[in-house]
Design a protein around this motif. Structure first.
Motif, mmCIF file in Angstrom:
data_model
loop_
_atom_site.group_PDB
_atom_site.id
_atom_site.type_symbol
_atom_site.label_atom_id
_atom_site.label_comp_id
_atom_site.label_asym_id
_atom_site.label_seq_id
_atom_site.Cartn_x
_atom_site.Cartn_y
_atom_site.Cartn_z
ATOM 1 N N PHE A 43 0.832 -1.202 0.000
ATOM 2 C CA PHE A 43 0.000 0.000 0.000
ATOM 3 C C PHE A 43 0.870 1.257 0.000
ATOM 4 C CE2 PHE A 43 -2.256 3.334 2.370
ATOM 5 C CZ PHE A 43 -3.319 3.539 1.500
ATOM 6 N N ILE A 44 1.911 1.258 0.813
ATOM 7 C CA ILE A 44 2.824 2.408 0.847
ATOM 8 C C ILE A 44 3.521 2.569 -0.506
ATOM 9 C CG2 ILE A 44 4.978 3.277 1.869
ATOM 10 C CD1 ILE A 44 4.002 2.032 4.537
ATOM 11 N N GLY A 45 3.910 1.440 -1.106
ATOM 12 C CA GLY A 45 4.538 1.484 -2.425
ATOM 13 C C GLY A 45 3.618 2.061 -3.481
ATOM 14 N N LEU A 46 2.347 1.632 -3.469
ATOM 15 C CA LEU A 46 1.377 2.169 -4.430
ATOM 16 C C LEU A 46 1.171 3.671 -4.232
ATOM 17 C CD1 LEU A 46 -1.408 -0.555 -4.622
ATOM 18 C CD2 LEU A 46 0.340 -0.018 -6.328
ATOM 19 N N CYS A 47 1.102 4.091 -2.976
ATOM 20 C CA CYS A 47 0.963 5.528 -2.699
ATOM 21 C C CYS A 47 2.181 6.292 -3.202
ATOM 22 C CB CYS A 47 0.765 5.773 -1.205
ATOM 23 S SG CYS A 47 -0.829 5.206 -0.590
ATOM 24 N N GLY A 48 3.365 5.724 -2.984
ATOM 25 C CA GLY A 48 4.589 6.356 -3.474
ATOM 26 C C GLY A 48 4.619 6.446 -4.990
ATOM 27 N N ILE A 49 4.195 5.370 -5.667
ATOM 28 C CA ILE A 49 4.139 5.375 -7.132
ATOM 29 C C ILE A 49 3.170 6.453 -7.608
ATOM 30 C CG2 ILE A 49 3.363 4.054 -9.145
ATOM 31 C CD1 ILE A 49 4.478 1.539 -7.752
ATOM 32 N N TYR A 50 2.010 6.537 -6.954
ATOM 33 C CA TYR A 50 1.017 7.545 -7.352
ATOM 34 C C TYR A 50 1.584 8.954 -7.198
ATOM 35 C CZ TYR A 50 -3.049 10.486 -7.559
ATOM 36 O OH TYR A 50 -3.921 11.487 -7.910
ATOM 37 N N VAL A 51 2.225 9.223 -6.078
ATOM 38 C CA VAL A 51 2.769 10.571 -5.833
ATOM 39 C C VAL A 51 3.820 10.921 -6.884
ATOM 40 C CG1 VAL A 51 4.183 11.919 -4.232
ATOM 41 C CG2 VAL A 51 2.245 10.602 -3.374
ATOM 42 N N PRO B 256 -2.063 9.193 -13.359
ATOM 43 C CA PRO B 256 -1.487 8.032 -12.669
ATOM 44 C C PRO B 256 -2.445 6.842 -12.562
ATOM 45 C CG PRO B 256 -0.913 10.021 -11.498
ATOM 46 C CD PRO B 256 -1.885 10.420 -12.565
ATOM 47 N N PHE B 257 -3.741 7.105 -12.479
ATOM 48 C CA PHE B 257 -4.689 5.988 -12.400
ATOM 49 C C PHE B 257 -4.697 5.178 -13.687
ATOM 50 C CE2 PHE B 257 -6.642 8.820 -9.147
ATOM 51 C CZ PHE B 257 -6.457 7.966 -8.070
ATOM 52 N N ALA B 258 -4.593 5.868 -14.828
ATOM 53 C CA ALA B 258 -4.541 5.160 -16.111
ATOM 54 C C ALA B 258 -3.273 4.320 -16.209
ATOM 55 C CB ALA B 258 -4.613 6.158 -17.264
ATOM 56 N N ILE B 259 -2.174 4.825 -15.670
ATOM 57 C CA ILE B 259 -0.902 4.104 -15.723
ATOM 58 C C ILE B 259 -0.902 2.939 -14.738
ATOM 59 C CG2 ILE B 259 1.574 4.336 -15.280
ATOM 60 C CD1 ILE B 259 1.296 7.245 -16.289
ATOM 61 N N MET B 260 -1.407 3.170 -13.536
ATOM 62 C CA MET B 260 -1.368 2.141 -12.492
ATOM 63 C C MET B 260 -2.439 1.059 -12.678
ATOM 64 S SD MET B 260 -0.639 4.603 -9.225
ATOM 65 C CE MET B 260 -0.683 3.275 -8.029
ATOM 66 N N ALA B 261 -3.396 1.284 -13.557
ATOM 67 C CA ALA B 261 -4.458 0.298 -13.773
ATOM 68 C C ALA B 261 -3.922 -0.996 -14.363
ATOM 69 C CB ALA B 261 -5.535 0.878 -14.681
ATOM 70 N N ILE B 262 -2.708 -0.982 -14.862
ATOM 71 C CA ILE B 262 -2.127 -2.183 -15.459
ATOM 72 C C ILE B 262 -1.649 -3.168 -14.386
ATOM 73 C CG2 ILE B 262 0.268 -1.419 -15.665
ATOM 74 C CD1 ILE B 262 -1.753 -3.154 -18.401
ATOM 75 N N ILE B 263 -1.475 -2.727 -13.150
ATOM 76 C CA ILE B 263 -0.953 -3.599 -12.092
ATOM 77 C C ILE B 263 -1.822 -4.843 -11.887
ATOM 78 C CG2 ILE B 263 -0.446 -3.742 -9.618
ATOM 79 C CD1 ILE B 263 0.555 -0.844 -9.792
ATOM 80 N N ILE C 36 6.094 -3.508 -14.511
ATOM 81 C CA ILE C 36 5.086 -3.211 -15.540
ATOM 82 C C ILE C 36 4.692 -1.738 -15.557
ATOM 83 C CG2 ILE C 36 4.207 -5.553 -15.682
ATOM 84 C CD1 ILE C 36 1.897 -4.818 -13.959
ATOM 85 N N ILE C 37 4.879 -1.059 -14.449
ATOM 86 C CA ILE C 37 4.628 0.390 -14.433
ATOM 87 C C ILE C 37 5.586 1.096 -15.394
ATOM 88 C CG2 ILE C 37 4.964 2.437 -12.990
ATOM 89 C CD1 ILE C 37 2.306 1.292 -12.483
#
Length: 195
Positions: free
Chosen positions: A28-36, A48-55, A88-89
């Motif tokens: 969860f912390i990693g995902l938050c960091g990626i989003y930021v 970022p949501f369009a990019i992270m949707a591939i996870i 994949i990000i």
């Protein structure tokens, strides 16, 4: 209850539960960091949501790989999933960056199509080299390598499936996000905010 007995998980089960809780928090912390980082890099809260949707697509590939090869999901599989998320990000970032560069001189549809064509080979090659590097581990029979095989399965199959989805799903999501942003801007213009 009658004899005042209690049952409690201890030993290996307790350690696994603690590990899963720590991994969930770390993920969860990693995902938050990626989003930021993505929000800062793209100067957008929605991109970022369009990019992270591939996870989640990588998770689907990992599950299929474990099922096909007859392996159970282990803690190392889950660690592989966390690593797979970062891998994949990268492909999604490459594609989204190229779309942004092309948006300066092209329409959104042309930018997405041309960026996907431009980045097709680099995305395929980077994924193929990673998959190729891990394939020998999948066929390793030595006892020392057996505990690493679930992690390799996660990355190989997750990356293999997610690579093709990056080229189709991410462009579609970028287009959806752009459409929603355009609708939202039109609503703001037609009804300006009044305190």
């Amino acid at each position: 209850r009658r004899y005042d007995l209690e049952v409690d998980f201890a030993g290996r089960v307790e350690e696994e539960q603690e590990t899963f809780a720590d991994m969930r928090l770390g993920f969860f912390i990693g995902l938050c960091g990626i989003y930021v980082v993505l929000a800062w890099a793209f100067a957008s809260y929605s991109r970022p949501f369009a990019i992270m949707a591939i996870i989640p697509m990588g998770f689907i590939g990992a599950a299929i790989g474990h099922w096909l090869l007859g392996y159970n999901l282990t803690i190392l599989s889950l660690i592989g999933l966390i690593g797979l998320s970062g891998i994949i990000i990268n492909g999604s970032i490459i594609l989204a960056t190229t779309v942004d560069e092309r948006l300066k001189s092209e329409s959104i549809t042309d930018a997405i199509v041309n960026a996907s064509c431009d980045r097709f080979r680099p995305i395929i090659l980077t994924s193929a080299t990673t998959v190729g590097g891990l394939l020998p581990l999948l066929f390793e029979k030595s006892l020392q390598a057996q505990f690493l095989i679930p992690m390799a399965i996660t990355i190989v199959f997750g990356l293999g499936i997610a690579t093709f989805l990056i080229l189709f799903v991410v462009p579609a999501l970028i287009a959806v996000v752009e459409d929603l942003a355009r609708v939202f801007r039109a609503l703001l213009v037609s009804r300006p905010f009044q305190p």
